[in-house]
Design a protein around this motif. Sequence first.
Motif, PDB file in Angstrom:
ATOM      1  N   GLY A  15       0.740  -1.147   0.272  1.00 13.94           N
ATOM      2  CA  GLY A  15       0.045  -0.224   0.195  1.00 13.94           C
ATOM      3  C   GLY A  15       1.206   0.992  -0.057  1.00 13.94           C
ATOM      4  N   CYS A  16       1.919   1.151   1.595  1.00 13.56           N
ATOM      5  CA  CYS A  16       2.633   2.331   0.660  1.00 13.56           C
ATOM      6  C   CYS A  16       3.684   3.002   0.093  1.00 13.56           C
ATOM      7  CB  CYS A  16       3.842   2.906   1.847  1.00 13.56           C
ATOM      8  SG  CYS A  16       3.393   2.590   3.621  1.00 13.56           S
ATOM      9  N   ARG A 234      -2.312  -4.599  14.317  1.00 13.57           N
ATOM     10  CA  ARG A 234      -2.204  -3.638  14.079  1.00 13.57           C
ATOM     11  C   ARG A 234      -0.541  -2.686  14.373  1.00 13.57           C
ATOM     12  NH1 ARG A 234      -6.219  -3.682  17.280  1.00 13.57           N
ATOM     13  NH2 ARG A 234      -8.091  -4.821  16.816  1.00 13.57           N
ATOM     14  N   PHE A 235      -0.208  -2.941  15.004  1.00 13.73           N
ATOM     15  CA  PHE A 235       1.487  -2.462  15.458  1.00 13.73           C
ATOM     16  C   PHE A 235       2.086  -1.788  14.483  1.00 13.73           C
ATOM     17  CE2 PHE A 235       5.078  -2.596  16.941  1.00 13.73           C
ATOM     18  CZ  PHE A 235       5.041  -1.608  17.463  1.00 13.73           C
ATOM     19  N   THR A 236       2.302  -3.507  13.430  1.00 17.25           N
ATOM     20  CA  THR A 236       3.209  -3.668  12.086  1.00 17.25           C
ATOM     21  C   THR A 236       2.665  -2.736  11.639  1.00 17.25           C
ATOM     22  OG1 THR A 236       1.938  -5.631  11.540  1.00 17.25           O
ATOM     23  CG2 THR A 236       3.623  -6.753  13.059  1.00 17.25           C
ATOM     24  N   VAL A 237       1.355  -2.890  10.671  1.00 21.85           N
ATOM     25  CA  VAL A 237       0.994  -1.903   9.795  1.00 21.85           C
ATOM     26  C   VAL A 237       1.506  -0.178  10.619  1.00 21.85           C
ATOM     27  CG1 VAL A 237      -0.946  -0.709   9.116  1.00 21.85           C
ATOM     28  CG2 VAL A 237      -0.957  -3.698   9.448  1.00 21.85           C
ATOM     29  N   ILE A 240       5.373   0.015   9.580  1.00 18.79           N
ATOM     30  CA  ILE A 240       5.591   0.263   8.401  1.00 18.79           C
ATOM     31  C   ILE A 240       5.345   0.968   8.167  1.00 18.79           C
ATOM     32  CG2 ILE A 240       4.771  -0.915   6.507  1.00 18.79           C
ATOM     33  CD1 ILE A 240       4.223  -3.689   7.464  1.00 18.79           C
ATOM     34  N   CYS A 241       3.915   1.653   8.331  1.00 19.88           N
ATOM     35  CA  CYS A 241       3.993   3.050   7.597  1.00 19.88           C
ATOM     36  C   CYS A 241       4.768   4.205   8.175  1.00 19.88           C
ATOM     37  CB  CYS A 241       2.663   3.628   7.867  1.00 19.88           C
ATOM     38  SG  CYS A 241       1.214   2.601   7.212  1.00 19.88           S
ATOM     39  N   ARG A 242       5.283   3.887   9.488  1.00 21.45           N
ATOM     40  CA  ARG A 242       6.073   5.355   9.171  1.00 21.45           C
ATOM     41  C   ARG A 242       7.585   5.326   9.302  1.00 21.45           C
ATOM     42  NH1 ARG A 242       5.819   3.002  14.472  1.00 21.45           N
ATOM     43  NH2 ARG A 242       4.891   5.252  15.354  1.00 21.45           N
ATOM     44  N   MET A 243       8.031   3.674   8.573  1.00 21.61           N
ATOM     45  CA  MET A 243       9.308   3.302   7.561  1.00 21.61           C
ATOM     46  C   MET A 243       9.245   4.134   6.250  1.00 21.61           C
ATOM     47  SD  MET A 243      11.487   1.656   8.912  1.00 21.61           S
ATOM     48  CE  MET A 243      12.058   1.872   7.972  1.00 21.61           C
ATOM     49  N   PHE A 244       7.884   4.109   5.775  1.00 24.69           N
ATOM     50  CA  PHE A 244       7.626   5.183   4.618  1.00 24.69           C
ATOM     51  C   PHE A 244       7.020   5.956   4.632  1.00 24.69           C
ATOM     52  CE2 PHE A 244       7.494   0.714   3.296  1.00 24.69           C
ATOM     53  CZ  PHE A 244       8.359   0.213   1.907  1.00 24.69           C
ATOM     54  N   HIS A 249      -4.335   6.271   7.518  1.00 21.54           N
ATOM     55  CA  HIS A 249      -4.906   5.945   7.196  1.00 21.54           C
ATOM     56  C   HIS A 249      -5.535   6.135   5.615  1.00 21.54           C
ATOM     57  CE1 HIS A 249      -4.403  10.506   7.018  1.00 21.54           C
ATOM     58  NE2 HIS A 249      -5.815  10.601   5.633  1.00 21.54           N
ATOM     59  N   MET A 250      -4.172   6.336   5.264  1.00 20.97           N
ATOM     60  CA  MET A 250      -3.505   6.716   3.655  1.00 20.97           C
ATOM     61  C   MET A 250      -3.953   5.296   2.973  1.00 20.97           C
ATOM     62  SD  MET A 250      -2.034  10.614   2.177  1.00 20.97           S
ATOM     63  CE  MET A 250      -3.251  10.051   0.682  1.00 20.97           C
ATOM     64  N   VAL A 251      -3.455   4.417   3.392  1.00 21.75           N
ATOM     65  CA  VAL A 251      -3.016   2.918   3.285  1.00 21.75           C
ATOM     66  C   VAL A 251      -4.345   2.056   3.472  1.00 21.75           C
ATOM     67  CG1 VAL A 251      -1.061   3.385   2.882  1.00 21.75           C
ATOM     68  CG2 VAL A 251      -1.557   2.129   4.658  1.00 21.75           C
ATOM     69  N   GLY A 252      -5.699   2.653   4.416  1.00 25.65           N
ATOM     70  CA  GLY A 252      -6.748   1.835   4.532  1.00 25.65           C
ATOM     71  C   GLY A 252      -6.575   1.726   6.252  1.00 25.65           C
ATOM     72  N   HIS A 253      -5.794   2.136   6.460  1.00 24.02           N
ATOM     73  CA  HIS A 253      -5.621   1.769   8.228  1.00 24.02           C
ATOM     74  C   HIS A 253      -6.471   3.354   8.875  1.00 24.02           C
ATOM     75  CE1 HIS A 253      -4.098   0.243  11.669  1.00 24.02           C
ATOM     76  NE2 HIS A 253      -4.093   0.676  12.236  1.00 24.02           N
TER      77      HIS A 253
END
Length: 369
Positions: A15-16, A234-237, A240-244, A249-253
């Motif tokens: 997603g990212c 949830r935490f891994t999502v 990963i978003c923090r890495m990118f 919310h922009m990848v559906g979370h």
Amino acid sequence: MVSESSALALSAVWGCTNLLAGTIGSLPLSVYREKNGARYEDREHPLFRVLHDRPNYDQTAVDFLEFMAASVELWGNFYAEIDRGSAGRVSALTPVRPEQMVTRRLDTGEIEYRWTYNGRQKVKRDREILHVRGFGGCPLGGLSTLQVGRNVFGSAQAVDRAAASMFRNGMRPAGAMIFESYLTPEQREIAETRLVEKYAGAMNSGRPMVLEGGTKWQQFALNPEDAQMLESRRFTVEEICRMFGVPPHMVGHTENSTSWGTGLEQQTLGFQKFTLRRRLRRIEQALEQQLLEPADRAAGVSISFNVEGLLRGDSAGRAAFYQTMVSLGLMTINEGRARENLPPVAGGDVPRIQMQNQPITEAGNDNAS
């Protein structure tokens, strides 16, 4: 081991990467020339067709830019072989997969690029290679997200494997069969093997089990919440978003997420300012430094993305924007119509400004201009 394929198999990584690469790839990349203090799109420059329409024989501009952005996000580097025509002008850009590239600094100060293509080794110098470096990059290359974030991606893969195993086993370790006496080897074989084959798995969920001889079944009260499986996912999502640098919310979370504003326009503006801006500027500066000739830079030629499309609001918002710009004389009527893909009108190229605001000392003076 974290590879490109294993990382992209994670929905958050996909997603990212897809969001960043797709957004950058969809933005028009053009060549501009500054003249008399104004900036115009230079469609006659040899680089315009290469960057705006067709970088090489096989790819469109969107394909090329998407691969560029994805390479920078995952490997920290993007490479493309520069083909120059007889006049020394850039005629094509052919991308090279970043995992195949090896770079080193020569004694002459040049950077050597070496990779293998169709079983043949190719060696080029820095003038022959377009190199877009990612975050934290030295001249030899940027930092690879796959390597820097391998612990984050590896943990996410482990959680996904555990979740898949749980679903495969019917989301439960079932429970325990309690016997009144010790079992014979044959009875233990039946209990441990045949019953597992018959009743284990999601496909067998709900099938009634027949127990006899005083055997009792005790259900284990273990579920994904107790195992903190959902919390871990949830935490891994979020990790990963923090890495990118992508808002979850922009990848559906969307759970427990916040945004920069109440409307889509504000959210998009925040995404552009804090995530896209430095990526776009990094690409623009690399293209200008490595593709433009000194004479081009002296003549005011530059390369940049057109981000206007990202800021388009709804119909009411666009109407208010155009009304303000035209009434202040900052935009002509035809400039506004061009942004809406409408044909020009007669007299629409003249800037206009409202004249109702006059000095208070001139109030009632019909001759006030």
